[in-house]
Design a protein around this motif. Sequence first.
Motif, PDB file in Angstrom:
ATOM      1  N   ILE A  78      10.061  -0.934  -6.917  1.00 27.50           N
ATOM      2  CA  ILE A  78       8.709  -0.733  -6.405  1.00 27.50           C
ATOM      3  C   ILE A  78       8.704   0.489  -5.501  1.00 27.50           C
ATOM      4  O   ILE A  78       9.615   0.678  -4.695  1.00 27.50           O
ATOM      5  CB  ILE A  78       8.262  -1.971  -5.584  1.00 27.50           C
ATOM      6  CG1 ILE A  78       8.361  -3.239  -6.426  1.00 27.50           C
ATOM      7  CG2 ILE A  78       6.869  -1.769  -5.019  1.00 27.50           C
ATOM      8  CD1 ILE A  78       7.624  -3.192  -7.725  1.00 27.50           C
ATOM      9  N   ARG A  79       7.650   1.267  -5.633  1.00 22.35           N
ATOM     10  CA  ARG A  79       7.493   2.434  -4.760  1.00 22.35           C
ATOM     11  C   ARG A  79       6.075   2.432  -4.202  1.00 22.35           C
ATOM     12  O   ARG A  79       5.106   2.423  -4.957  1.00 22.35           O
ATOM     13  CB  ARG A  79       7.770   3.716  -5.537  1.00 22.35           C
ATOM     14  CG  ARG A  79       9.211   3.749  -6.038  1.00 22.35           C
ATOM     15  CD  ARG A  79       9.545   4.975  -6.816  1.00 22.35           C
ATOM     16  NE  ARG A  79      10.938   4.881  -7.284  1.00 22.35           N
ATOM     17  CZ  ARG A  79      11.472   5.706  -8.141  1.00 22.35           C
ATOM     18  NH1 ARG A  79      10.766   6.718  -8.630  1.00 22.35           N
ATOM     19  NH2 ARG A  79      12.725   5.550  -8.518  1.00 22.35           N
ATOM     20  N   SER A  80       5.966   2.425  -2.883  1.00 28.92           N
ATOM     21  CA  SER A  80       4.666   2.440  -2.208  1.00 28.92           C
ATOM     22  C   SER A  80       4.657   3.531  -1.151  1.00 28.92           C
ATOM     23  O   SER A  80       5.641   3.744  -0.441  1.00 28.92           O
ATOM     24  CB  SER A  80       4.384   1.089  -1.536  1.00 28.92           C
ATOM     25  OG  SER A  80       4.091   0.104  -2.485  1.00 28.92           O
ATOM     26  N   ARG A  81       3.519   4.201  -1.053  1.00 32.39           N
ATOM     27  CA  ARG A  81       3.357   5.291  -0.085  1.00 32.39           C
ATOM     28  C   ARG A  81       2.147   4.975   0.792  1.00 32.39           C
ATOM     29  O   ARG A  81       1.073   4.677   0.286  1.00 32.39           O
ATOM     30  CB  ARG A  81       3.146   6.604  -0.842  1.00 32.39           C
ATOM     31  CG  ARG A  81       3.215   7.852   0.039  1.00 32.39           C
ATOM     32  CD  ARG A  81       3.090   9.132  -0.801  1.00 32.39           C
ATOM     33  NE  ARG A  81       4.090   9.260  -1.840  1.00 32.39           N
ATOM     34  CZ  ARG A  81       5.302   9.807  -1.691  1.00 32.39           C
ATOM     35  NH1 ARG A  81       5.670  10.271  -0.513  1.00 32.39           N
ATOM     36  NH2 ARG A  81       6.136   9.894  -2.704  1.00 32.39           N
ATOM     37  N   ASP A  82       2.327   5.056   2.136  1.00 32.23           N
ATOM     38  CA  ASP A  82       1.216   4.774   3.051  1.00 32.23           C
ATOM     39  C   ASP A  82       0.297   5.993   3.173  1.00 32.23           C
ATOM     40  O   ASP A  82       0.551   7.047   2.582  1.00 32.23           O
ATOM     41  CB  ASP A  82       1.724   4.290   4.413  1.00 32.23           C
ATOM     42  CG  ASP A  82       2.495   5.347   5.193  1.00 32.23           C
ATOM     43  OD1 ASP A  82       2.439   6.547   4.841  1.00 32.23           O
ATOM     44  OD2 ASP A  82       3.155   4.959   6.178  1.00 32.23           O
ATOM     45  N   ALA A  83      -0.765   5.852   3.960  1.00 31.79           N
ATOM     46  CA  ALA A  83      -1.767   6.921   4.110  1.00 31.79           C
ATOM     47  C   ALA A  83      -1.167   8.192   4.706  1.00 31.79           C
ATOM     48  O   ALA A  83      -1.657   9.298   4.453  1.00 31.79           O
ATOM     49  CB  ALA A  83      -2.924   6.430   4.980  1.00 31.79           C
ATOM     50  N   ALA A  84      -0.080   8.076   5.484  1.00 30.61           N
ATOM     51  CA  ALA A  84       0.560   9.243   6.081  1.00 30.61           C
ATOM     52  C   ALA A  84       1.548   9.911   5.120  1.00 30.61           C
ATOM     53  O   ALA A  84       2.150  10.926   5.453  1.00 30.61           O
ATOM     54  CB  ALA A  84       1.284   8.826   7.367  1.00 30.61           C
ATOM     55  N   GLY A  85       1.740   9.320   3.933  1.00 30.46           N
ATOM     56  CA  GLY A  85       2.646   9.908   2.951  1.00 30.46           C
ATOM     57  C   GLY A  85       4.062   9.391   3.007  1.00 30.46           C
ATOM     58  O   GLY A  85       4.929   9.888   2.283  1.00 30.46           O
ATOM     59  N   ASN A  86       4.332   8.394   3.860  1.00 29.56           N
ATOM     60  CA  ASN A  86       5.683   7.832   3.953  1.00 29.56           C
ATOM     61  C   ASN A  86       5.958   6.943   2.742  1.00 29.56           C
ATOM     62  O   ASN A  86       5.178   6.044   2.442  1.00 29.56           O
ATOM     63  CB  ASN A  86       5.829   7.007   5.235  1.00 29.56           C
ATOM     64  CG  ASN A  86       5.589   7.856   6.462  1.00 29.56           C
ATOM     65  OD1 ASN A  86       6.212   8.898   6.626  1.00 29.56           O
ATOM     66  ND2 ASN A  86       4.669   7.418   7.308  1.00 29.56           N
ATOM     67  N   LEU A  87       7.065   7.179   2.059  1.00 24.21           N
ATOM     68  CA  LEU A  87       7.424   6.456   0.847  1.00 24.21           C
ATOM     69  C   LEU A  87       8.404   5.332   1.175  1.00 24.21           C
ATOM     70  O   LEU A  87       9.400   5.546   1.858  1.00 24.21           O
ATOM     71  CB  LEU A  87       8.065   7.401  -0.177  1.00 24.21           C
ATOM     72  CG  LEU A  87       8.556   6.758  -1.475  1.00 24.21           C
ATOM     73  CD1 LEU A  87       7.376   6.197  -2.269  1.00 24.21           C
ATOM     74  CD2 LEU A  87       9.334   7.775  -2.304  1.00 24.21           C
ATOM     75  N   ALA A  88       8.105   4.143   0.677  1.00 24.79           N
ATOM     76  CA  ALA A  88       9.026   3.005   0.774  1.00 24.79           C
ATOM     77  C   ALA A  88       9.436   2.637  -0.646  1.00 24.79           C
ATOM     78  O   ALA A  88       8.597   2.574  -1.550  1.00 24.79           O
ATOM     79  CB  ALA A  88       8.346   1.826   1.455  1.00 24.79           C
ATOM     80  N   THR A  89      10.724   2.406  -0.856  1.00 23.52           N
ATOM     81  CA  THR A  89      11.255   2.077  -2.175  1.00 23.52           C
ATOM     82  C   THR A  89      12.048   0.789  -2.067  1.00 23.52           C
ATOM     83  O   THR A  89      12.906   0.645  -1.193  1.00 23.52           O
ATOM     84  CB  THR A  89      12.173   3.218  -2.674  1.00 23.52           C
ATOM     85  OG1 THR A  89      11.423   4.430  -2.688  1.00 23.52           O
ATOM     86  CG2 THR A  89      12.698   2.937  -4.055  1.00 23.52           C
ATOM     87  N   SER A  90      11.786  -0.148  -2.981  1.00 25.26           N
ATOM     88  CA  SER A  90      12.511  -1.418  -2.960  1.00 25.26           C
ATOM     89  C   SER A  90      13.910  -1.242  -3.542  1.00 25.26           C
ATOM     90  O   SER A  90      14.214  -0.228  -4.182  1.00 25.26           O
ATOM     91  CB  SER A  90      11.752  -2.465  -3.789  1.00 25.26           C
ATOM     92  OG  SER A  90      11.896  -2.194  -5.178  1.00 25.26           O
ATOM     93  N   LEU A  91      14.723  -2.255  -3.349  1.00 30.22           N
ATOM     94  CA  LEU A  91      16.004  -2.318  -4.033  1.00 30.22           C
ATOM     95  C   LEU A  91      15.742  -2.589  -5.509  1.00 30.22           C
ATOM     96  O   LEU A  91      14.658  -3.026  -5.897  1.00 30.22           O
ATOM     97  CB  LEU A  91      16.863  -3.440  -3.446  1.00 30.22           C
ATOM     98  CG  LEU A  91      17.269  -3.287  -1.976  1.00 30.22           C
ATOM     99  CD1 LEU A  91      17.996  -4.531  -1.498  1.00 30.22           C
ATOM    100  CD2 LEU A  91      18.127  -2.040  -1.801  1.00 30.22           C
ATOM    101  N   ASP A  92      16.737  -2.375  -6.336  1.00 32.71           N
ATOM    102  CA  ASP A  92      16.627  -2.677  -7.757  1.00 32.71           C
ATOM    103  C   ASP A  92      16.432  -4.184  -7.946  1.00 32.71           C
ATOM    104  O   ASP A  92      17.107  -4.992  -7.309  1.00 32.71           O
ATOM    105  CB  ASP A  92      17.898  -2.222  -8.484  1.00 32.71           C
ATOM    106  CG  ASP A  92      17.851  -2.536  -9.960  1.00 32.71           C
ATOM    107  OD1 ASP A  92      17.013  -1.938 -10.656  1.00 32.71           O
ATOM    108  OD2 ASP A  92      18.636  -3.393 -10.416  1.00 32.71           O
TER     109      ASP A  92
END
Length: 176
Positions: free
Chosen positions: A57-71
């Motif tokens: 999973i890849r999610s990006r907040d309004a400020a552009g910070n990217l969070a990526t889940s583990l496999d």
Amino acid sequence: TTTATVNWKTNETADGKSVYGTSTAYGMETLTNPALVMNHAQNILGLTPETTYHYQIRSRDAAGNLATSLDQMFTTPPADTASPVISAITATSITSSSASIGWTTNETATSKVYYGLVTPLDLNTATMQSNSALVLAHSINLSGLTASSTYYFAVESKDGGGNTATSSEQAFVTAE
């Protein structure tokens, strides 16, 4: 067998997408859902039955910070190749011009009744009534029948996987 839904939550509003494939190289991805939400769901389509998939999973907040889940992994179930099992066939509420044909199946399936005055019943030329709803308890009402006549019928059900079962020929006699 060919679709999966991935759900996840973020601790702040963010967009989201899934990358997936049969290895950790992934190779495929869903479209990014641009809505900034905390509860996410994405459908992954076009999968192969009985196959293990990796996803991230890849999610990006309004400020552009990217969070990526583990496999993560899931395995799709095998394709449905078994026809529904038809049982408890009945002809009830028989009048001089109508009858109700009922039966059950062991899995949800469509309902179809072939009927006519000639035996053996030819399913290619017999009169037919159907209902495309996927149900376990089936009921088809026949009308416009001739009084004091023997009607031959067979029921048919098709499951969501496209597997079809047809009963043996049955019979009932309309009232005078």
